[in-house]
Design a protein around this motif. Structure first.
Motif, PDB file in Angstrom:
ATOM      1  N   SER A  38       0.838  -1.202   0.000  1.00  0.00           N
ATOM      2  CA  SER A  38       0.000   0.000   0.000  1.00  0.00           C
ATOM      3  C   SER A  38       0.871   1.250   0.000  1.00  0.00           C
ATOM      4  CB  SER A  38      -0.912   0.022   1.225  1.00  0.00           C
ATOM      5  OG  SER A  38      -1.647  -1.158   1.317  1.00  0.00           O
ATOM      6  N   LEU A  42       0.930   4.263  -2.715  1.00  0.00           N
ATOM      7  CA  LEU A  42       0.741   5.666  -2.318  1.00  0.00           C
ATOM      8  C   LEU A  42       1.930   6.523  -2.743  1.00  0.00           C
ATOM      9  CD1 LEU A  42      -1.647   6.845  -0.618  1.00  0.00           C
ATOM     10  CD2 LEU A  42       0.069   7.197   1.146  1.00  0.00           C
ATOM     11  N   ALA A  48       5.994  12.932  -8.320  1.00  0.00           N
ATOM     12  CA  ALA A  48       5.855  13.942  -9.362  1.00  0.00           C
ATOM     13  C   ALA A  48       5.898  13.246 -10.723  1.00  0.00           C
ATOM     14  CB  ALA A  48       6.992  14.949  -9.249  1.00  0.00           C
TER      15      ALA A  48
ATOM     16  N   GLY B  86      -9.276  -2.909   2.691  1.00  0.00           N
ATOM     17  CA  GLY B  86      -9.682  -1.654   3.337  1.00  0.00           C
ATOM     18  C   GLY B  86      -8.493  -0.736   3.539  1.00  0.00           C
ATOM     19  N   LEU B  87      -7.407  -1.299   4.038  1.00  0.00           N
ATOM     20  CA  LEU B  87      -6.211  -0.493   4.290  1.00  0.00           C
ATOM     21  C   LEU B  87      -5.715   0.143   3.004  1.00  0.00           C
ATOM     22  CD1 LEU B  87      -3.750   0.372   6.019  1.00  0.00           C
ATOM     23  CD2 LEU B  87      -2.709  -1.801   5.448  1.00  0.00           C
ATOM     24  N   MET B  88      -5.603  -0.678   1.953  1.00  0.00           N
ATOM     25  CA  MET B  88      -5.025  -0.175   0.715  1.00  0.00           C
ATOM     26  C   MET B  88      -5.967   0.829   0.055  1.00  0.00           C
ATOM     27  SD  MET B  88      -3.767  -2.284  -2.583  1.00  0.00           S
ATOM     28  CE  MET B  88      -2.446  -3.226  -1.948  1.00  0.00           C
ATOM     29  N   LEU B  90      -8.687   2.529   1.220  1.00  0.00           N
ATOM     30  CA  LEU B  90      -9.037   3.758   1.939  1.00  0.00           C
ATOM     31  C   LEU B  90      -7.844   4.723   1.996  1.00  0.00           C
ATOM     32  CD1 LEU B  90     -11.216   2.319   4.817  1.00  0.00           C
ATOM     33  CD2 LEU B  90     -11.974   3.665   2.873  1.00  0.00           C
ATOM     34  N   THR B  91      -6.637   4.162   2.120  1.00  0.00           N
ATOM     35  CA  THR B  91      -5.458   5.026   2.182  1.00  0.00           C
ATOM     36  C   THR B  91      -5.267   5.781   0.875  1.00  0.00           C
ATOM     37  OG1 THR B  91      -4.495   3.283   3.523  1.00  0.00           O
ATOM     38  CG2 THR B  91      -3.050   5.036   2.858  1.00  0.00           C
ATOM     39  N   VAL B  92      -5.417   5.052  -0.225  1.00  0.00           N
ATOM     40  CA  VAL B  92      -5.231   5.710  -1.518  1.00  0.00           C
ATOM     41  C   VAL B  92      -6.378   6.672  -1.797  1.00  0.00           C
ATOM     42  CG1 VAL B  92      -5.022   5.306  -4.001  1.00  0.00           C
ATOM     43  CG2 VAL B  92      -3.865   3.793  -2.397  1.00  0.00           C
ATOM     44  N   TRP B  93      -7.576   6.258  -1.404  1.00  0.00           N
ATOM     45  CA  TRP B  93      -8.732   7.132  -1.591  1.00  0.00           C
ATOM     46  C   TRP B  93      -8.533   8.437  -0.821  1.00  0.00           C
ATOM     47  CZ3 TRP B  93     -14.140   6.718   0.984  1.00  0.00           C
ATOM     48  CH2 TRP B  93     -15.051   7.496   0.270  1.00  0.00           C
ATOM     49  N   ALA B  94      -8.027   8.299   0.424  1.00  0.00           N
ATOM     50  CA  ALA B  94      -7.829   9.494   1.251  1.00  0.00           C
ATOM     51  C   ALA B  94      -6.836  10.444   0.597  1.00  0.00           C
ATOM     52  CB  ALA B  94      -7.334   9.092   2.639  1.00  0.00           C
ATOM     53  N   ARG B  95      -5.903   9.895  -0.162  1.00  0.00           N
ATOM     54  CA  ARG B  95      -4.944  10.773  -0.824  1.00  0.00           C
ATOM     55  C   ARG B  95      -5.618  11.528  -1.971  1.00  0.00           C
ATOM     56  NH1 ARG B  95      -2.453  11.412  -5.320  1.00  0.00           N
ATOM     57  NH2 ARG B  95      -0.604  12.720  -5.245  1.00  0.00           N
ATOM     58  N   GLN B  97      -8.941  12.071  -2.382  1.00  0.00           N
ATOM     59  CA  GLN B  97     -10.080  12.905  -1.984  1.00  0.00           C
ATOM     60  C   GLN B  97      -9.605  14.012  -1.062  1.00  0.00           C
ATOM     61  OE1 GLN B  97     -13.354  13.063  -2.589  1.00  0.00           O
ATOM     62  NE2 GLN B  97     -13.031  11.689  -4.305  1.00  0.00           N
ATOM     63  N   VAL B  98      -9.182  15.100  -1.643  1.00  0.00           N
ATOM     64  CA  VAL B  98      -8.731  16.217  -0.815  1.00  0.00           C
ATOM     65  C   VAL B  98      -9.539  17.440  -1.193  1.00  0.00           C
ATOM     66  CG1 VAL B  98      -6.408  15.390  -0.407  1.00  0.00           C
ATOM     67  CG2 VAL B  98      -6.905  16.641  -2.483  1.00  0.00           C
ATOM     68  N   PRO B  99      -9.606  18.445  -0.322  1.00  0.00           N
ATOM     69  CA  PRO B  99     -10.371  19.636  -0.640  1.00  0.00           C
ATOM     70  C   PRO B  99      -9.888  20.274  -1.938  1.00  0.00           C
ATOM     71  CG  PRO B  99      -9.748  19.649   1.655  1.00  0.00           C
ATOM     72  CD  PRO B  99      -9.050  18.496   1.023  1.00  0.00           C
ATOM     73  N   PHE B 105       2.584  18.137  -3.209  1.00  0.00           N
ATOM     74  CA  PHE B 105       3.993  18.438  -3.351  1.00  0.00           C
ATOM     75  C   PHE B 105       4.554  17.699  -4.541  1.00  0.00           C
ATOM     76  CE2 PHE B 105       4.959  20.425   0.752  1.00  0.00           C
ATOM     77  CZ  PHE B 105       5.816  21.371   0.272  1.00  0.00           C
ATOM     78  N   GLY B 106       5.312  18.367  -5.350  1.00  0.00           N
ATOM     79  CA  GLY B 106       5.993  17.681  -6.439  1.00  0.00           C
ATOM     80  C   GLY B 106       5.204  17.675  -7.721  1.00  0.00           C
ATOM     81  N   ASP B 107       3.910  18.056  -7.675  1.00  0.00           N
ATOM     82  CA  ASP B 107       3.127  18.029  -8.905  1.00  0.00           C
ATOM     83  C   ASP B 107       3.753  18.902  -9.976  1.00  0.00           C
ATOM     84  OD1 ASP B 107       1.417  16.224  -8.078  1.00  0.00           O
ATOM     85  OD2 ASP B 107      -0.322  17.521  -7.858  1.00  0.00           O
TER      86      ASP B 107
ATOM     87  N   PHE C 289      -4.080   2.883  11.615  1.00  0.00           N
ATOM     88  CA  PHE C 289      -4.662   1.586  11.273  1.00  0.00           C
ATOM     89  C   PHE C 289      -4.455   0.614  12.426  1.00  0.00           C
ATOM     90  CE2 PHE C 289      -4.898  -2.617   9.372  1.00  0.00           C
ATOM     91  CZ  PHE C 289      -6.054  -2.503   8.633  1.00  0.00           C
ATOM     92  N   TRP C 339     -10.264   4.394  11.322  1.00  0.00           N
ATOM     93  CA  TRP C 339      -9.049   5.003  11.862  1.00  0.00           C
ATOM     94  C   TRP C 339      -8.857   6.474  11.499  1.00  0.00           C
ATOM     95  CZ3 TRP C 339      -8.475   1.978   7.364  1.00  0.00           C
ATOM     96  CH2 TRP C 339      -7.804   2.589   6.301  1.00  0.00           C
ATOM     97  N   GLY C 349     -10.580  15.207   2.257  1.00  0.00           N
ATOM     98  CA  GLY C 349     -11.748  15.721   1.556  1.00  0.00           C
ATOM     99  C   GLY C 349     -13.035  15.383   2.289  1.00  0.00           C
ATOM    100  N   ILE C 352     -14.281  11.485   2.064  1.00  0.00           N
ATOM    101  CA  ILE C 352     -13.609  10.514   2.928  1.00  0.00           C
ATOM    102  C   ILE C 352     -13.895  10.822   4.397  1.00  0.00           C
ATOM    103  CG2 ILE C 352     -11.399  11.720   2.948  1.00  0.00           C
ATOM    104  CD1 ILE C 352     -10.996   8.250   2.413  1.00  0.00           C
TER     105      ILE C 352
END
Lengths: 255, 120, 602
Positions: A38, A42, A48, B86-88, B90-95, B97-99, B105-107, C289, C339, C349, C352
């Motif tokens: 994971s 991520l 970049a 769930g771990l994988m 939700l973690t990626v989703w959280a990245r 889904q941001v305001p 950084f780095g974009d 987690f 968590w 966001g 989430i």
């Protein structure tokens, strides 16, 4: 005092203790490697654009190592089947091959590590980049043999017409020199972490299999059924290590 | 598997060998696919992961006997698979889904400032 | 891993041999689950006391910032050097104590006591097993725990001191603090995680495989169920933290950038010499987690203990056993997907946030079902108010306060105000201190006679209880007010820097009355420390002078742990055990006695 179901399976679960134990342990291992996978995803989607390096690793060597590990997997299961068929001699041969494969895998892996640790990226004061293996390093100069095989040598190709000749760089011209260790970039960080953890599992598994192949195999004479169970359980662990590599190989080498 | 007699074992040995060959073929396929320069990144990733999953299924199913394992083991592994997903996920989703207006950084910045690294 | 069991055949010879074991093998390198349970129990009680001592020192610094600590300040200076120059706790030392207080209380105190100590001692007895499924692995997991504990203790004395980034060890802070405290912390954690994982495998295997004949799943005492779910949580939630710890170790030792973003400015605003590209949020995800399920690791075993004691002392069956079990499974399941409610402030966001907010609210439902079932159990019971029962009864409202004050933290909008304030401190301490620890105290008073053959003193037990209850509330109740007024946690000066006294008319400045509560809270904390003296003396003196139990079942309980000799010998039961009935058959109409043990044939 005897603990029940050490050898014979319990009726309602159909399992002996150690088999349940190893599967529980493997479940936790899934979460351990799963968390690292994971993290890999991520970090990769978060990199970049264009910053994630490709082709840093030698695919043929990785393929050979994959085949070595697959071979060890079949020998482990054949060793167990031999015990089931009451052929202790064949067990010894197969499991001996397994150990050999394990050593080969670790040997090839350490060669790859060595290759990365001697692979340098040199940034010169004028902004050009020389990328290749370190031949010699003294107080006055550094000699680099630019890498031809790896995609990473593109930059070097552009700045130096003859990519295969050794390049001698005076120290005064060097702005930054760093080898391709885990500190070099995030890809190498996760590569080293995942493969080192995996290699530790290979070593641990080889240690257990080696014990059961050597001194531990005395149990075959006193309690063959329990010994066969032990081989099965150690085999389950070994297959899991193989399983992890099946995902590690494409993810780290190919994609 | 402990109730297998010798005959059954010999049958499974043939199966083990078949799985072994299949694994080798899978390895060659996946390496070959990586050399075939496919334009779409998504397809490359999908093909590689698909082959890896098939290989993983073969190892887990036949070498680890999961094909004919007890319910208890299935239960444990199913819950593990669920929590891992769930771990994988939700973690990626959280990245992602941001305001609105968030700059990762780095974009942009690092891409321009470090052309040497980007060319790798 | 290989299958290991110590007691291969022939059993008879082994048994005789065992009687001859010397001190070391009997008490230190024992594979007997009861001895290991007691080892865990005593070690974790010592760590609990030590972790508590750290906070008593910190409370001085909060109440009287930058004044020399009386009595022990001088000693601290001698032991830790400049970090406590002149007997004054420096901010660095305050941070280190704070981080280690959390770490020690959670990983070295409460979890080993709740899960490993009680689980080891009680679970095999309650399911009618001779021992754990893997006795030698059991011994190794205690040793790994002990090593991890020693490593944590040693970290105080290395140059730069112990870890300072809180028990949550957020990167990049944890990585960038100079000194090797964090590295040692991670090493210690690796041992503690290993210990927990081995323990979890062992518990699950034992509960699945070694239940006595007739002990079906729905006849398991609720305590065993809680341990079962707890073990699963540990098994699946700890490895991601182990992965995160490995990556943080790499960041620290191999200078990788797993958790360090590009362009990171290190101390003093200078760009850090890191390759960058990492994600600080990745650490938080992996940490929480584990971190959130860990809360349930802390609370579930205490619920199990309370359940046993409530049934026993109300002389009634537990109300709604099945709904308890299903709620418990629900809690365990949901605990893995809530968590990120610890991370509302990291800029997640709305989608989430909504997801985690929803799961967080859903998980409160089964928790409330469990608590309600306990309350309803009291209805119409002829309650015996002995010491274990007092602690168990106090658990209910205390945990209730802790749980309900969690709701505003579970909502994203209210959490933004309350996050990182003393409100959070008060909330989770209500769950863990007067909640879990009261449950654990109840368990100690309850099973003490089974382990030693003597009762603990009732009078001093009650003194211990009433004083603890009073001081716990005097400590944590005012913190809700402080937190709601905006007082942040982890401030070495107790908030003086943000006080109105310091900056008059500042918007949101802390009023004098809020600051002054620091002192009253600290006094209550020290008094709570004194209130433990009766317990400590009672605990040790009763081993030799306590009232001897007159039967193997002094509480007249139904579960199998009371159907053994006192204390139970190696191998536990003197006769083959078969189970005929559910765990809580109290006051069954038509029976001669008001309790019917599980192994009594119908």
């Amino acid at each position: 005092m005897d603990i029940p179901y050490v050898v014979q399976p319990r009726q309602d679960t159909g399992l002996y203790n150690a088999k349940l134990g190893i599967w529980l342990f493997l479940a936790s291992e899934v979460m351990l490697f799963g968390a690292l996978f994971s993290s890999y995803i991520l970090l990769r989607v978060g990199a970049a654009p264009g910053a994630w390096p490709h082709g840093l690793l030698n695919i043929p060597i990785g393929t050979v190592n994959t085949l070595v590990l697959i071979t060890s997997s079949i020998t482990v299961v054949m060793a167990w089947a031999s015990l089931k068929m009451n052929q202790f001699g064949r067990f010894k041969v197969f499991q001996g091959f397994t150990l050999l494969c394990a050593l080969m895998f670790v040997g090839i892996k350490s060669y790859e590590y060595h290759d990365k640790f001697t692979h340098y990226e040199v940034i010169l004061t004028d902004g050009t980049v020389v990328d290749g293996h370190l031949i010699e390093r003294t107080k006055e100069h550094v000699v680099i043999h630019p890498a031809a095989k790896h995609g990473a040598s593109n930059a070097a190709d552009k700045s130096h017409g003859d990519a295969h000749a050794e390049v001698k760089i005076p120290v005064a011209q060097i702005k930054k020199i760093e080898n391709y260790g885990p500190w070099h970039n995030t890809y190498l960080a996760i590569y080293f972490t995942l493969t080192a953890l995996h290699a530790l599992h290979v070593l641990g598994g080889a240690l257990v299999i080696g014990y059961l192949w050597g001194p531990g195999s005395k149990m075959w004479k006193t309690d063959p059924e329990r010994f066969t169970n032990r081989i099965e359980v150690s085999g389950l662990f070994w297959h899991f290590v193989d399983l992890v590599w099946i995902f590690l190989f494409p993810v780290l080498y190919l994609l | 598997m402990s109730d297998h007699d010798a005959h059954d074992i010999q049958k499974s040995v043939r199966r083990y060998l078949f799985v072994f060959y299949a694994l080798i073929v899978g390895t060659i396929l996946t390496v070959g696919a990586s050399y075939a320069k496919i334009e779409s990144v998504a397809i490359t990733v999908a093909v590689a992961l698909l082959i890896a999953s098939v290989k993983a299924f073969l190892v887990a199913g036949y070498f680890m006997h999961l094909i004919s394992e007890k319910k208890m083991i299935y239960g444990i592994l199913a819950s593990t698979a669920f929590f891992f997903t769930g771990l994988m996920y939700l973690t990626v989703w959280a990245r992602d889904q941001v305001p609105i207006g968030t700059i990762h950084f780095g974009d942009a910045a690092t891409h321009q400032s470090e052309p040497a690294k980007a060319s790798h | 891993m290989q299958p290991t069991t110590t007691h291969s055949h022939p059993a008879g010879t082994h048994e005789e041999h065992h009687e001859e074991l010397g001190f070391w093998q009997k008490y230190i390198f024992s594979t007997d689950h009861k001895v290991i349970g007691i080892q865990y129990g005593i070690t974790s009680l010592i760590f609990l006391f030590f972790g508590f001592s750290l906070i008593t020192l910190m409370r001085w610094q909060i109440a009287y910032p930058n004044k020399p600590i009386p009595v022990v300040g001088h000693l601290l200076e001698k032991m830790l050097g400049t970090a406590a120059a002149g007997g004054v706790m420096s901010s660095d030392l305050y941070n280190a104590f704070g981080a280690m207080h959390g770490t020690i209380m959670v990983f070295l105190g409460v979890v080993p006591l709740a899960f490993a100590a009680f689980g080891n001692f009680v679970v095999p007895l309650q399911i009618g097993a001779v021992d754990m499924a893997f006795p030698r692995i059991n011994m190794v997991s205690y040793q790994a725990y002990a090593v991890g504990g020693v490593i944590m203790l040693v970290s105080f004395f290395i140059p730069g001191g112990a870890a300072q980034a809180g028990w949550t060890s957020y990167s990049p802070l944890a990585t960038l603090i100079p000194g090797e405290g964090q590295t040692v912390w991670i090493l210690g954690m690796v041992f503690l995680i290993t210990s927990s994982l081995l323990g979890a495998v062992n518990f699950i295997a034992t509960i699945i495989q070694l239940r006595a004949p007739g002990m079906t799943w729905m006849r398991l005492p609720f305590f065993v169920w809680t341990q079962f779910v707890t073990a699963f949580i540990l098994l699946l939630a700890f490895p991601p933290l182990e992965a995160a710890a490995l990556m943080q170790l790499m960041d620290k030792v191999a200078h990788t950038s797993f958790f360090l973003p590009t362009g990171l400015a290190a101390v003093g605003g200078v760009a850090g010499a890191v390759s960058g590209g990492g994600s600080p949020l990745l650490w938080q995800h992996l940490f929480w987690f584990l971190g959130h399920p860990e809360v349930y690791v802390l609370i579930l075993p205490a619920m199990g203990i309370v359940c046993e004691i409530l049934a026993n002392n109300t002389r009634k069956p537990i109300w709604g056993y099945k709904s308890l079990v299903y709620s418990l499974l629900g809690v365990g399941f949901l605990s893995f997907i809530v968590w990120a409610h610890h991370m509302y402030l990291t800029g997640m966001g709305t989608k989430i946030s909504t997801f985690f907010q929803t799961t967080t609210m859903i998980i409160s439902v089964p928790s409330v079902v469990i608590l309600s079932a306990f309350f309803i159990t009291l209805w119409g019971g002829s309650i015996r108010f002995n010491t274990p029962m007092l602690f168990a009864l106090a658990f209910l409202p205390m945990f209730g306060i802790g749980g309900l004050t969690g709701l505003p933290l579970g909502f994203n909008f209210s959490d933004i105000h309350l996050h990182d304030t003393y409100y959070v401190i008060a909330h989770f301490h209500y769950v863990v201190a007067p909640g879990t620890i009261f449950g654990l105290m109840a368990g100690i008073y309850f099973w003490y006679p089974k382990a030693t053959g003597r009762m603990m003193n009732e009078f001093w037990g009650k003194v211990h209880f009433w004083l603890s209850l009073a001081f716990m509330n005097l400590i944590f109740q005012p913190m809700f007010a402080q937190g709601m007024a905006g007082m942040l946690r982890r401030m070495a000066d107790g908030g003086a820097n943000y006080s109105l006294a310091n900056t008059p008319n500042a918007i949101g400045g802390l009023s004098d009355s809020l600051i002054h509560r620091n002192a009253s809270i600290s006094h209550a904390a020290w008094a709570l420390g004194l209130a433990q003296i009766p317990f400590i003396i009672n605990f040790f003196v009763s081993m030799y002078n306590g009232k001897r139990v007159t039967s193997d079942n002094p509480w007249e309980a139904t579960t199998l742990d009371w159907q053994t000799p006192t204390p139970p010998p190696h191998g536990n039961f003197t006769k083959p055990i078969r189970v005929y009935r559910g765990p809580y058959e109290y006051s069954v109409p038509g029976h001669p006695k008001d309790f019917t043990p599980q192994d009594q044939p119908s």
